[in-house]
Structures are given as structure tokens and as C-alpha cells.
Design an enzyme around this catalytic site. Sequence first.
Site, mmCIF file in Angstrom:
data_model
loop_
_atom_site.group_PDB
_atom_site.id
_atom_site.type_symbol
_atom_site.label_atom_id
_atom_site.label_comp_id
_atom_site.label_asym_id
_atom_site.label_seq_id
_atom_site.Cartn_x
_atom_site.Cartn_y
_atom_site.Cartn_z
ATOM 1 N N ASN A 281 21.620 6.030 6.329
ATOM 2 C CA ASN A 281 22.903 5.997 5.627
ATOM 3 C C ASN A 281 23.397 4.555 5.739
ATOM 4 O O ASN A 281 23.873 4.148 6.793
ATOM 5 C CB ASN A 281 23.888 6.973 6.272
ATOM 6 C CG ASN A 281 25.282 6.857 5.675
ATOM 7 O OD1 ASN A 281 25.490 6.161 4.683
ATOM 8 N ND2 ASN A 281 26.246 7.546 6.284
ATOM 9 N N TRP A 282 23.238 3.837 4.647
ATOM 10 C CA TRP A 282 23.572 2.402 4.685
ATOM 11 C C TRP A 282 25.080 2.161 4.724
ATOM 12 O O TRP A 282 25.525 1.050 4.963
ATOM 13 C CB TRP A 282 22.967 1.688 3.474
ATOM 14 C CG TRP A 282 21.469 1.553 3.504
ATOM 15 C CD1 TRP A 282 20.590 2.106 4.405
ATOM 16 C CD2 TRP A 282 20.667 0.790 2.587
ATOM 17 N NE1 TRP A 282 19.303 1.733 4.086
ATOM 18 C CE2 TRP A 282 19.321 0.928 2.981
ATOM 19 C CE3 TRP A 282 20.961 0.012 1.455
ATOM 20 C CZ2 TRP A 282 18.276 0.310 2.292
ATOM 21 C CZ3 TRP A 282 19.917 -0.601 0.774
ATOM 22 C CH2 TRP A 282 18.595 -0.451 1.200
ATOM 23 N N LYS A 283 25.860 3.202 4.434
ATOM 24 C CA LYS A 283 27.331 3.076 4.382
ATOM 25 C C LYS A 283 27.706 1.924 3.439
ATOM 26 O O LYS A 283 27.096 1.783 2.380
ATOM 27 C CB LYS A 283 27.888 2.920 5.804
ATOM 28 C CG LYS A 283 27.393 4.045 6.732
ATOM 29 C CD LYS A 283 28.126 4.154 8.034
ATOM 30 C CE LYS A 283 27.553 5.324 8.834
ATOM 31 N NZ LYS A 283 28.247 5.547 10.108
ATOM 32 N N HIS B 176 30.366 13.379 4.706
ATOM 33 C CA HIS B 176 30.265 12.543 5.911
ATOM 34 C C HIS B 176 31.638 12.454 6.577
ATOM 35 O O HIS B 176 32.664 12.435 5.898
ATOM 36 C CB HIS B 176 29.752 11.147 5.541
ATOM 37 C CG HIS B 176 29.379 10.346 6.743
ATOM 38 N ND1 HIS B 176 30.312 9.649 7.464
ATOM 39 C CD2 HIS B 176 28.193 10.171 7.362
ATOM 40 C CE1 HIS B 176 29.692 9.073 8.492
ATOM 41 N NE2 HIS B 176 28.410 9.366 8.448
ATOM 42 N N GLU C 118 33.202 10.074 7.766
ATOM 43 C CA GLU C 118 34.044 8.958 7.309
ATOM 44 C C GLU C 118 34.768 9.318 6.022
ATOM 45 O O GLU C 118 35.904 8.890 5.801
ATOM 46 C CB GLU C 118 33.187 7.690 7.151
ATOM 47 C CG GLU C 118 32.798 7.141 8.526
ATOM 48 C CD GLU C 118 31.441 6.458 8.584
ATOM 49 O OE1 GLU C 118 30.900 6.070 7.532
ATOM 50 O OE2 GLU C 118 30.915 6.329 9.708
ATOM 51 N N GLU D 5 26.615 15.605 12.916
ATOM 52 C CA GLU D 5 27.043 14.301 13.392
ATOM 53 C C GLU D 5 28.326 14.453 14.205
ATOM 54 O O GLU D 5 29.425 14.539 13.635
ATOM 55 C CB GLU D 5 27.301 13.361 12.210
ATOM 56 C CG GLU D 5 26.069 13.116 11.369
ATOM 57 C CD GLU D 5 26.124 11.774 10.648
ATOM 58 O OE1 GLU D 5 25.137 11.055 10.722
ATOM 59 O OE2 GLU D 5 27.163 11.450 10.050
ATOM 60 N N GLY E 202 28.524 5.371 15.548
ATOM 61 C CA GLY E 202 28.841 3.946 15.662
ATOM 62 C C GLY E 202 29.439 3.563 17.007
ATOM 63 O O GLY E 202 29.969 2.461 17.169
ATOM 64 N N SER F 177 24.500 7.307 16.591
ATOM 65 C CA SER F 177 23.877 6.357 17.523
ATOM 66 C C SER F 177 22.425 6.703 17.840
ATOM 67 O O SER F 177 21.966 6.526 18.963
ATOM 68 C CB SER F 177 24.709 6.234 18.807
ATOM 69 O OG SER F 177 26.019 5.760 18.500
ATOM 70 N N GLY G 156 22.754 5.493 10.889
ATOM 71 C CA GLY G 156 23.666 4.472 10.377
ATOM 72 C C GLY G 156 23.167 3.080 10.734
ATOM 73 O O GLY G 156 22.290 2.522 10.080
ATOM 74 N N GLY G 157 23.725 2.522 11.793
ATOM 75 C CA GLY G 157 23.434 1.141 12.177
ATOM 76 C C GLY G 157 21.958 0.796 12.225
ATOM 77 O O GLY G 157 21.529 -0.247 11.702
HETATM 78 P P1 13P Z 1 25.343 5.374 13.578
HETATM 79 O O1 13P Z 1 23.854 5.629 13.602
HETATM 80 O O2 13P Z 1 25.682 3.957 13.249
HETATM 81 O O3 13P Z 1 26.026 5.904 14.793
HETATM 82 O O4 13P Z 1 25.913 6.225 12.335
HETATM 83 C C1 13P Z 1 25.562 7.551 12.211
HETATM 84 C C2 13P Z 1 26.021 8.025 10.889
HETATM 85 O O5 13P Z 1 27.204 8.120 10.623
HETATM 86 C C3 13P Z 1 24.989 8.343 9.892
HETATM 87 O O6 13P Z 1 25.537 9.020 8.809
#
Ligand code: 13P
Length: 251
Positions: free
Chosen positions: A9-11, A95, A97, A167, A173, A213, A234-235
Site C-alpha cells: 500500500n504505497w499510500k 483503510h 486512514e 490492520e 506506521g 509494521s 505500508g512503509g
Molecule cells: P505500515 O506497514 O507502514 O505500518 O503500514 C501498514 C498499512 O497501513 C498498510 O495498509
Amino acid sequence: MRKKIIAGNWKMNVKPSETATLVKEVVEATKSFTNVEVVCCTPAIDIPAAVAAAAGTHVGIGAENAHWEEKGAFTGEISTGMLVDAGAKYVIIGHSERRQYFGETDETVNKRARAVISAGLTAIVCVGETLEEREAGKLVEVIERQMNVGLKDVTPADCERLVIAYEPVWAIGTGKTATPDQAQEVHALIRATLAKLVGADVAETVRIQYGGSMKPGNAAELLAKKDIDGGLIGGAALKAADFAGIVAAGN
Ligand code: 13P
């Protein structure tokens, strides 16, 4: 046997001009791990470049959201038909967010998820509790509500194009990962809740990803758990080597 699915997920992190390079690096770094379904979900504006860079490879491209209407006066939104036309195959829905910052509710998650599945795309539907909810003893209640409302009227046949991502909001994050046992406990709850909606046999076929994470260093122990069928990353999805390390752990 459920095939593991690892999705990035590149956000809001990668520009169109940077997209082809990252996708090609992911293709190269993951091509030997053929037991895993590999996906990059990108900002909508990156999708054409991502699809072009992944064409003819094992990597599928997805979006991070989609609207439920086919077309019309919905300024700023993107329809499932547009995503299909652009060559996307997956869409992340609900998601945390989007729930936290953009007013997403279980009801809108449901509308989006059903539209995505009806369009022939695979919906990656996200659920997960906040730290506050966990500490207040509301974990089960929150997950059951997100599942029951978010997946209302999703049929057993629809489940071929359904992935669920667990999640925990407190792990996103933050560098705090749920322990494999904590994650497995909720994954089992998710599968049991899904079984009540679509039947136990179908629920056994649906992949449930862990997200929060996840890194090369903790992926193997999470992915070894019975009901953890992949990751939503994510990251670590922004660096091909890290992402590939997670894919390798799932292979
Ligand atoms: P991180 O891997 O950066 O914690 O993010 C997880 C996420 O929100 C994937 O959708």
C-alpha cells in the site's frame, strides 16, 4: 491451500514519474517467489504507469480506494469502471486512514466493496481496532461490526474476489507489530465471523492479510500462523528489497 498474498500500500508516497522504477524493482526482486501473489496498490494517478511497468509480469496493480457509483457528479472520486479501464485488478477498501481522516464508515465500506467486487476487481477490505478500543475490551465487538456491516450482502460467490486485511490501527506506521499470537487470535475471529456470513467452507478459502509494521524481520513468524495468509505493507513496500524480503518470507 490458500495462496499467500503480499500487497504493498504505497499510500500518498510515490509520484507518477517514480512509479515505473519502483514497480520494475519489485518485479525483479520478487520474480523467483512464485508461491506468492504479489500486488502493488498505488495512488490512482500512478496506476497507468504501474500497469505499464508490470505488464506481462507476475505483479498485479491495485488502487487505494474506489467510489461505489459508476459515474456522475462526484468531484474528486474514481469509479471502479475507470480502474478496470486503467488495468487495475485490486482495490483497498476501508483503510483505517480513510476511516480516520476521510469519514469512511462501515456503510460506505460496504458500498465500495460491493461495487469493486461487482466490477470484477478484488476488494482488499480492511478492518482493525484502535488502541483505545482494544484497551476498553471492545476488540471483538469492533471487528464483528466492521465485518458484519462492511460485508453485508457479499455473497459466497463474491468471496472469490475478496481479501480481508487485519490492520490493528496501533500497529500502523508505529513500528509496533502485533505479536504473531495476537494477530492469529484476531484472524481466527475474522474467519469465524466470515463463516457466519458466507459459510465455513467459503470462509476457509478467503485470504486474510496482516498489516501494521510488517517487515522482512518479523514477516516469517506472522506468516507461519494458521490464519495469516499474507500482508498489507505500508512503509516497507516503498523499498523493493524490503518488500521482496516479506514476499520471500511468504513463499
Ligand atoms: P505500515 O506497514 O507502514 O505500518 O503500514 C501498514 C498499512 O497501513 C498498510 O495498509
